[in-house]
Scaffold this motif. Structure first.
Motif, PDB file in Angstrom:
ATOM      1  N   GLU A   1      18.698   4.306  39.454  1.00 57.97           N
ATOM      2  CA  GLU A   1      18.030   5.608  39.531  1.00 57.97           C
ATOM      3  C   GLU A   1      16.573   5.529  39.110  1.00 57.97           C
ATOM      4  OE1 GLU A   1      18.633  10.165  37.781  1.00 57.97           O
ATOM      5  OE2 GLU A   1      19.980   8.538  37.183  1.00 57.97           O
ATOM      6  N   GLY A   2      16.275   4.712  38.083  1.00 64.99           N
ATOM      7  CA  GLY A   2      14.905   4.674  37.579  1.00 64.99           C
ATOM      8  C   GLY A   2      14.022   3.656  38.244  1.00 64.99           C
ATOM      9  N   TRP A   3      14.566   2.864  39.174  1.00 61.98           N
ATOM     10  CA  TRP A   3      13.785   1.758  39.741  1.00 61.98           C
ATOM     11  C   TRP A   3      13.152   2.142  41.079  1.00 61.98           C
ATOM     12  CZ3 TRP A   3      15.724  -2.400  43.363  1.00 61.98           C
ATOM     13  CH2 TRP A   3      14.744  -3.374  43.559  1.00 61.98           C
ATOM     14  N   ALA A   4      13.947   2.147  42.147  1.00 64.09           N
ATOM     15  CA  ALA A   4      13.406   2.472  43.474  1.00 64.09           C
ATOM     16  C   ALA A   4      13.397   3.987  43.627  1.00 64.09           C
ATOM     17  CB  ALA A   4      14.252   1.808  44.559  1.00 64.09           C
ATOM     18  N   ARG A   5      12.326   4.592  43.166  1.00 64.19           N
ATOM     19  CA  ARG A   5      12.287   6.052  43.056  1.00 64.19           C
ATOM     20  C   ARG A   5      12.194   6.753  44.404  1.00 64.19           C
ATOM     21  NH1 ARG A   5      10.520   7.996  38.288  1.00 64.19           N
ATOM     22  NH2 ARG A   5      11.375   9.944  39.103  1.00 64.19           N
ATOM     23  N   THR A   6      11.779   6.051  45.451  1.00 63.22           N
ATOM     24  CA  THR A   6      11.607   6.703  46.752  1.00 63.22           C
ATOM     25  C   THR A   6      12.878   6.679  47.594  1.00 63.22           C
ATOM     26  OG1 THR A   6      10.749   4.638  47.664  1.00 63.22           O
ATOM     27  CG2 THR A   6       9.146   6.219  46.829  1.00 63.22           C
ATOM     28  N   VAL A   7      13.938   6.096  47.047  1.00 62.07           N
ATOM     29  CA  VAL A   7      15.239   6.148  47.719  1.00 62.07           C
ATOM     30  C   VAL A   7      16.303   6.544  46.707  1.00 62.07           C
ATOM     31  CG1 VAL A   7      14.686   4.465  49.515  1.00 62.07           C
ATOM     32  CG2 VAL A   7      15.657   3.684  47.348  1.00 62.07           C
ATOM     33  N   VAL A   8      17.409   7.044  47.206  1.00 67.36           N
ATOM     34  CA  VAL A   8      18.563   7.370  46.384  1.00 67.36           C
ATOM     35  C   VAL A   8      19.679   6.410  46.790  1.00 67.36           C
ATOM     36  CG1 VAL A   8      20.270   9.126  45.786  1.00 67.36           C
ATOM     37  CG2 VAL A   8      17.890   9.785  46.224  1.00 67.36           C
ATOM     38  N   THR A   9      20.163   5.625  45.823  1.00 67.79           N
ATOM     39  CA  THR A   9      21.191   4.636  46.128  1.00 67.79           C
ATOM     40  C   THR A   9      22.410   4.845  45.228  1.00 67.79           C
ATOM     41  OG1 THR A   9      20.335   3.018  44.541  1.00 67.79           O
ATOM     42  CG2 THR A   9      19.450   2.927  46.774  1.00 67.79           C
ATOM     43  N   GLY A  10      23.556   4.416  45.712  1.00 71.66           N
ATOM     44  CA  GLY A  10      24.760   4.526  44.900  1.00 71.66           C
ATOM     45  C   GLY A  10      26.003   4.333  45.738  1.00 71.66           C
TER      46      GLY A  10
END
Length: 431
Positions: free
Chosen positions: A222-231
């Motif tokens: 959540e705090g790393w690649a802020r321009t995408v939402v991953t999970g």
């Protein structure tokens, strides 16, 4: 011990009697003094048993290679439930899937050892170096949890998405939502990716279901690649991975590194620096990439530590010959050095002021002063006792700098290329 020791020292040596007793644990040369006295000057401390220095790193290299291979062959996950230092930090990255407890750091070296090396009090805690504010924002940590119960729950949730073996069927559970339900969330203006994935309450407080099963989405990185939402989430009970575009404006904050005098908090890209910044900007990722590539490399690899060169800690681990013993050979020039920490950092851990004062008490004229103090406590007045206390403290303060130098030299004697060769860690010492 020479009363004039405060003027410094030249070398560390053994008497002939001591050399006859422990000579197999050191590499030394004999020196004859003008008065006929014989001294064995220590060139290298090998040690009677393993575990005193760089041999620990070669074991770490083997662990790194094995864990890197395990990631390719099976499911790996690291849960940082306690302080993770050195090889543990690399393993957290090599396993790729990492969960970190909010109150536990992931670091390559302790803050006190780094302060000793830098010569000033720069860092105040391990968390400042490798807490969630660093590791959860640089891609090393996928998920943070507040306690072990939440951590174990997160592990079980992740396992619920994993097949029983490579190529096996995904575990499909009964969905909490009907499979044929409509996607009720509809953006009024710009699309909120979290609402589209999970569902959301509308302005009237009514639930509008998203694309995936309700309460099944767990966001990672959540705090790393802020321009995408991953999970990961479940769709009709089927585990799926998700990468969605973040449509909102986001801000990247790069923390200031107190180890860099010109460092300040930045928004946007920045240049490569040291200390905390190195950990933030990906030293663990870079080291893990080196391990993986060396492990699978099928051509000869020669690692050479040149004249006056030093290879320590994590830098040694990622190029250790045990990562790929069939193809990697290590060599060192005679003046090269290697160990877990620099000598200054090592004595901060193993030879602190308390130990230095105890050493003085065994070897210096402090012995006689302390004997006089014991007699004075029984027979003399307070004035005599106070005077002896002052003399002891004064002598300790006078000797502490030179004993620190001796301790540093003692630590350095564990770092030599001759010791590396004696322990079988390098193939040969190159003159």
């Amino acid at each position: 011990m020479n009363p004039a020791l405060e003027r410094g020292f030249q070398y560390v040596y053994l008497t002939p009697e001591d050399y006859a007793r422990i000579g197999s644990s050191v590499i030394a040369h004999e020196m004859k003094l003008a008065n006929g006295e014989s001294r064995w000057v220590i060139d290298t401390i090998v040690g009677k048993e393993d575990g005193l220095g760089v041999e620990n790193l070669t074991g770490s290299g083997a662990i790194a290679g094995a864990y890197s291979r395990a990631y390719k062959e099976t499911f790996t996950l690291t849960y940082v439930t306690g302080r993770t230092v050195g090889i543990g930090a690399y393993l957290a990255r090599l396993g790729m899937r990492c969960i970190q407890r909010l109150d536990q750091p992931i670091i390559l070296a302790g803050f006190s050892a780094l302060n000793k090396l830098l010569g000033r009090e720069v860092y105040s805690s391990h968390m400042q170096l490798g807490g969630p504010k660093i590791m959860a924002k640089n891609g090393v940590v996928h998920l943070t949890v507040s306690d072990d119960l939440e951590g174990v729950s997160a592990i079980l949730n992740r396992l619920s998405c994993i097949p029983p073996h490579i190529g096996g069927p995904l575990p499909i559970l009964n969905p909490s939502d009907p499979r044929e339900r409509p996607v009720e969330y509809f953006p009024e203006n710009s699309c909120d990716p979290h609402a589209a994935i999970c569902g959301a309450l509308d302005s009237s407080g009514n639930w509008k279901g998203g694309i995936f099963d309700r309460d099944s989405f767990v966001e990672t990185l959540e705090g790393w690649a802020r321009t995408v939402v991953t999970g990961r989430a479940k769709l009709g009970g089927i585990p799926v991975g998700i990468v969605a575009v973040e449509t909102q404006t986001v801000m990247q904050v790069i923390p200031a590194d107190p180890g860099q005098l010109d460092s300040h908090e930045m928004v946007g890209p920045s240049s490569w620096t040291g200390g905390q910044r190195d950990l933030f900007e990906g030293i663990l990722q870079a080291g893990s990439t080196i391990v993986e590539n060396l492990r699978t490399y099928k051509q000869p690899v020669f690692v050479y530590i040149p004249m006056m060169g030093e290879l320590r800690g994590g830098a040694w681990v990622v190029v250790d010959s045990w990562i790929n013993s069939d193809h990697i050979e290590m060599y060192a020039e005679r003046t090269a050095k290697g160990n877990v920490l620099e000598p200054e950092g090592m004595i901060e851990i193993k030879f602190r002021t308390k130990e230095l004062l105890e050493c003085m008490g065994r070897l210096d004229q402090l012995i006689s002063l302390k004997e006089k103090l014991q007699e004075a406590k029984s027979n003399e007045g307070h004035a005599k006792v106070d005077s002896l206390h002052w003399q002891i403290r004064s002598r300790e303060k006078q000797l502490l700098p030179v004993y620190t130098q001796i301790a540093t030299k003692f630590a350095e004697l564990h770092d030599t290329s001759l010791r590396m060769a004696a322990k079988g860690l390098i193939k040969e010492v190159v003159n």
